[in-house]
Design a protein around this motif. Structure first.
Motif, PDB file in Angstrom:
ATOM      1  N   ILE A  29       9.251  -1.677 -40.271  1.00 49.13           N
ATOM      2  CA  ILE A  29      10.290  -0.967 -41.002  1.00 49.13           C
ATOM      3  C   ILE A  29       9.957  -1.111 -42.481  1.00 49.13           C
ATOM      4  O   ILE A  29       9.811  -2.226 -42.983  1.00 49.13           O
ATOM      5  CB  ILE A  29      11.692  -1.538 -40.700  1.00 49.13           C
ATOM      6  N   VAL A  30       9.818   0.011 -43.166  1.00 43.79           N
ATOM      7  CA  VAL A  30       9.279   0.015 -44.518  1.00 43.79           C
ATOM      8  C   VAL A  30      10.391   0.246 -45.526  1.00 43.79           C
ATOM      9  O   VAL A  30      11.069   1.283 -45.500  1.00 43.79           O
ATOM     10  CB  VAL A  30       8.191   1.098 -44.670  1.00 43.79           C
ATOM     11  N   GLY A  31      10.589  -0.739 -46.406  1.00 41.04           N
ATOM     12  CA  GLY A  31      11.553  -0.602 -47.477  1.00 41.04           C
ATOM     13  C   GLY A  31      10.879  -0.252 -48.784  1.00 41.04           C
ATOM     14  O   GLY A  31       9.682   0.036 -48.840  1.00 41.04           O
ATOM     15  N   GLU A  32      11.643  -0.302 -49.856  1.00 41.27           N
ATOM     16  CA  GLU A  32      11.098   0.061 -51.152  1.00 41.27           C
ATOM     17  C   GLU A  32      10.008  -0.907 -51.596  1.00 41.27           C
ATOM     18  O   GLU A  32       8.990  -0.490 -52.160  1.00 41.27           O
ATOM     19  CB  GLU A  32      12.209   0.090 -52.197  1.00 41.27           C
ATOM     20  N   LYS A  33      10.207  -2.213 -51.303  1.00 42.26           N
ATOM     21  CA  LYS A  33       9.226  -3.211 -51.737  1.00 42.26           C
ATOM     22  C   LYS A  33       8.659  -4.031 -50.587  1.00 42.26           C
ATOM     23  O   LYS A  33       7.567  -4.571 -50.701  1.00 42.26           O
ATOM     24  CB  LYS A  33       9.864  -4.160 -52.751  1.00 42.26           C
ATOM     25  N   LEU A  34       9.419  -4.132 -49.489  1.00 39.95           N
ATOM     26  CA  LEU A  34       9.010  -4.996 -48.389  1.00 39.95           C
ATOM     27  C   LEU A  34       8.794  -4.208 -47.115  1.00 39.95           C
ATOM     28  O   LEU A  34       9.356  -3.122 -46.928  1.00 39.95           O
ATOM     29  CB  LEU A  34      10.073  -6.073 -48.136  1.00 39.95           C
ATOM     30  N   VAL A  35       7.974  -4.781 -46.249  1.00 34.91           N
ATOM     31  CA  VAL A  35       7.770  -4.257 -44.898  1.00 34.91           C
ATOM     32  C   VAL A  35       8.216  -5.327 -43.919  1.00 34.91           C
ATOM     33  O   VAL A  35       7.765  -6.478 -43.992  1.00 34.91           O
ATOM     34  CB  VAL A  35       6.291  -3.894 -44.655  1.00 34.91           C
ATOM     35  N   TRP A  36       9.139  -4.948 -43.015  1.00 31.71           N
ATOM     36  CA  TRP A  36       9.656  -5.874 -42.012  1.00 31.71           C
ATOM     37  C   TRP A  36       9.009  -5.556 -40.673  1.00 31.71           C
ATOM     38  O   TRP A  36       9.110  -4.435 -40.182  1.00 31.71           O
ATOM     39  CB  TRP A  36      11.172  -5.753 -41.893  1.00 31.71           C
ATOM     40  N   LEU A  37       8.318  -6.553 -40.084  1.00 28.68           N
ATOM     41  CA  LEU A  37       7.667  -6.355 -38.796  1.00 28.68           C
ATOM     42  C   LEU A  37       8.709  -6.512 -37.701  1.00 28.68           C
ATOM     43  O   LEU A  37       9.057  -7.613 -37.287  1.00 28.68           O
ATOM     44  CB  LEU A  37       6.512  -7.351 -38.620  1.00 28.68           C
ATOM     45  N   CYS A  55       0.788   0.389 -44.165  1.00 29.60           N
ATOM     46  CA  CYS A  55       2.017   1.152 -43.940  1.00 29.60           C
ATOM     47  C   CYS A  55       2.425   1.916 -45.193  1.00 29.60           C
ATOM     48  O   CYS A  55       3.012   2.993 -45.118  1.00 29.60           O
ATOM     49  CB  CYS A  55       3.144   0.210 -43.522  1.00 29.60           C
ATOM     50  N   HIS A  56       2.130   1.325 -46.358  1.00 25.04           N
ATOM     51  CA  HIS A  56       2.469   1.968 -47.623  1.00 25.04           C
ATOM     52  C   HIS A  56       1.817   3.345 -47.725  1.00 25.04           C
ATOM     53  O   HIS A  56       2.418   4.304 -48.234  1.00 25.04           O
ATOM     54  CB  HIS A  56       2.003   1.076 -48.780  1.00 25.04           C
TER      55      HIS A  56
END
Length: 317
Positions: A29-37, A55-56
């Motif tokens: 799950i891709v946020g503005e600054k972080l990626v959550w696996l 992912c970016h």
């Protein structure tokens, strides 16, 4: 982001790993600054900086990002969490029309993906996106269920006294009588003495104050397993479950003493309060309606005998 693993997403990543014969697969799950696996197969990890992941790049358009050999890719650097993925393939996940995550698979050696495999990866990403929709719907349904439960509870609580209202206490009485084949049930019909004169002399706010305090004292007088509700006006009904006549009388007397134990302060006045109680103990062929009727008849006798007392209804014949 930040939510724990869920089997619905793990099924997709397990299927991806088996389908492509690859050692690693994950849903990010891709946020503005972080990626959550969100789901991980074949390696460890929970959270990454977005700029350090493929992912970016994958989430920036709707196509599949394919990298046959990451060692030859200029975006690779030693801080990349996937630096040991020689092969990378990722497809974006969609939620409500937006790209919000990535389904990706990887290998520790260079690979090629056929057009059919690319199509399969897109299909699996669509499946994962559907699971996102289901997860969101489940949360919404849970929230709605909680709201409905709260609304249902509000329809059963008397607003002024915070006791059960008439509807709820009657339902509880019926339930108790239905399951009380061998355990007797006692009903206390409780009426505040001279309540009308309190309203007439001091006004309805004083009467409301008396009702609230009496409700607190009723709760203090009954047993923890018993139920009490506002039956109407200044009348209350208590249900005593699994109790014999002696103990029921003890509870009724304790309730009467609790109500009368001290005056109630209101706007500079001290209001003395007592109550009359009618007690009825269940016996065949009693049902809830007949038991309440007998308790009400006993209450009438208690008031006629001078108030501030308990009257016991004769056994049903």
């Amino acid at each position: 982001m930040g939510t724990p693993a869920e089997e619905r997403f793990d099924r997709v990543t397990r299927l991806a790993r088996r389908m492509f014969g690859l050692p690693t697969a994950c849903i990010d799950i891709v946020g503005e600054k972080l990626v959550w696996l969100k789901s991980v197969q074949g390696f460890d990890g929970l959270e990454r900086m977005r700029k350090d992941t493929y992912c970016h790049y994958t989430i920036q358009d709707d196509g599949v990002c394919l990298i046959r050999d990451t060692r030859l890719d200029p975006r690779v650097h030693t801080g990349d969490p996937y630096w040991d993925w020689i092969f990378y393939a990722g497809a974006p996940l969609h939620f409500e029309g937006e790209r919000v995550g990535v389904l990706c698979v990887g290998d520790d050696k260079p690979r090629d993906f056929t057009p059919e495999q690319v199509e399969s990866l897109i299909d699996l990403a669509a499946l994962a996106g559907q699971e996102l929709q289901v997860a969101a719907l489940s949360e919404a349904q849970l929230a709605l269920a909680r709201a409905n439960e709260e609304l249902e509870m509000k329809t059963r609580i008397d607003v002024l006294t915070h006791l059960w209202n008439r509807r709820a206490i009657l339902e509880l009485a019926t339930i108790e009588m239905t399951r009380a084949d061998h355990a007797p049930v006692a009903i206390l019909m409780i009426d505040i003495d001279h309540f009308k004169s309190i309203n007439d002399r001091l006004g309805h706010p004083a009467g409301d104050r008396v009702l609230r305090v009496v409700a607190e004292r009723l709760r203090a007088g009954i047993r923890p397993m018993d139920a009490v509700g506002r039956f109407g006006g200044e009348e209350f009904l208590a249900i005593l479950s699994g109790i014999d006549g002696v103990e029921a009388l003890n509870v009724a007397e304790r309730v009467r003493r609790q109500v009368a134990r001290s005056t109630i302060a209101f706007d500079g006045h001290r209001i003395p309060v007592t109550c009359s109680i009618g007690l009825a103990l269940s016996a065949r062929p009693d049902d809830a309606e007949s038991l309440i009727r007998r308790a009400d008849q006993a209450l009438y006798r208690a008031k006629r005998a001078g108030r501030n007392r308990v009257a016991i209804a004769p056994r049903a014949r």
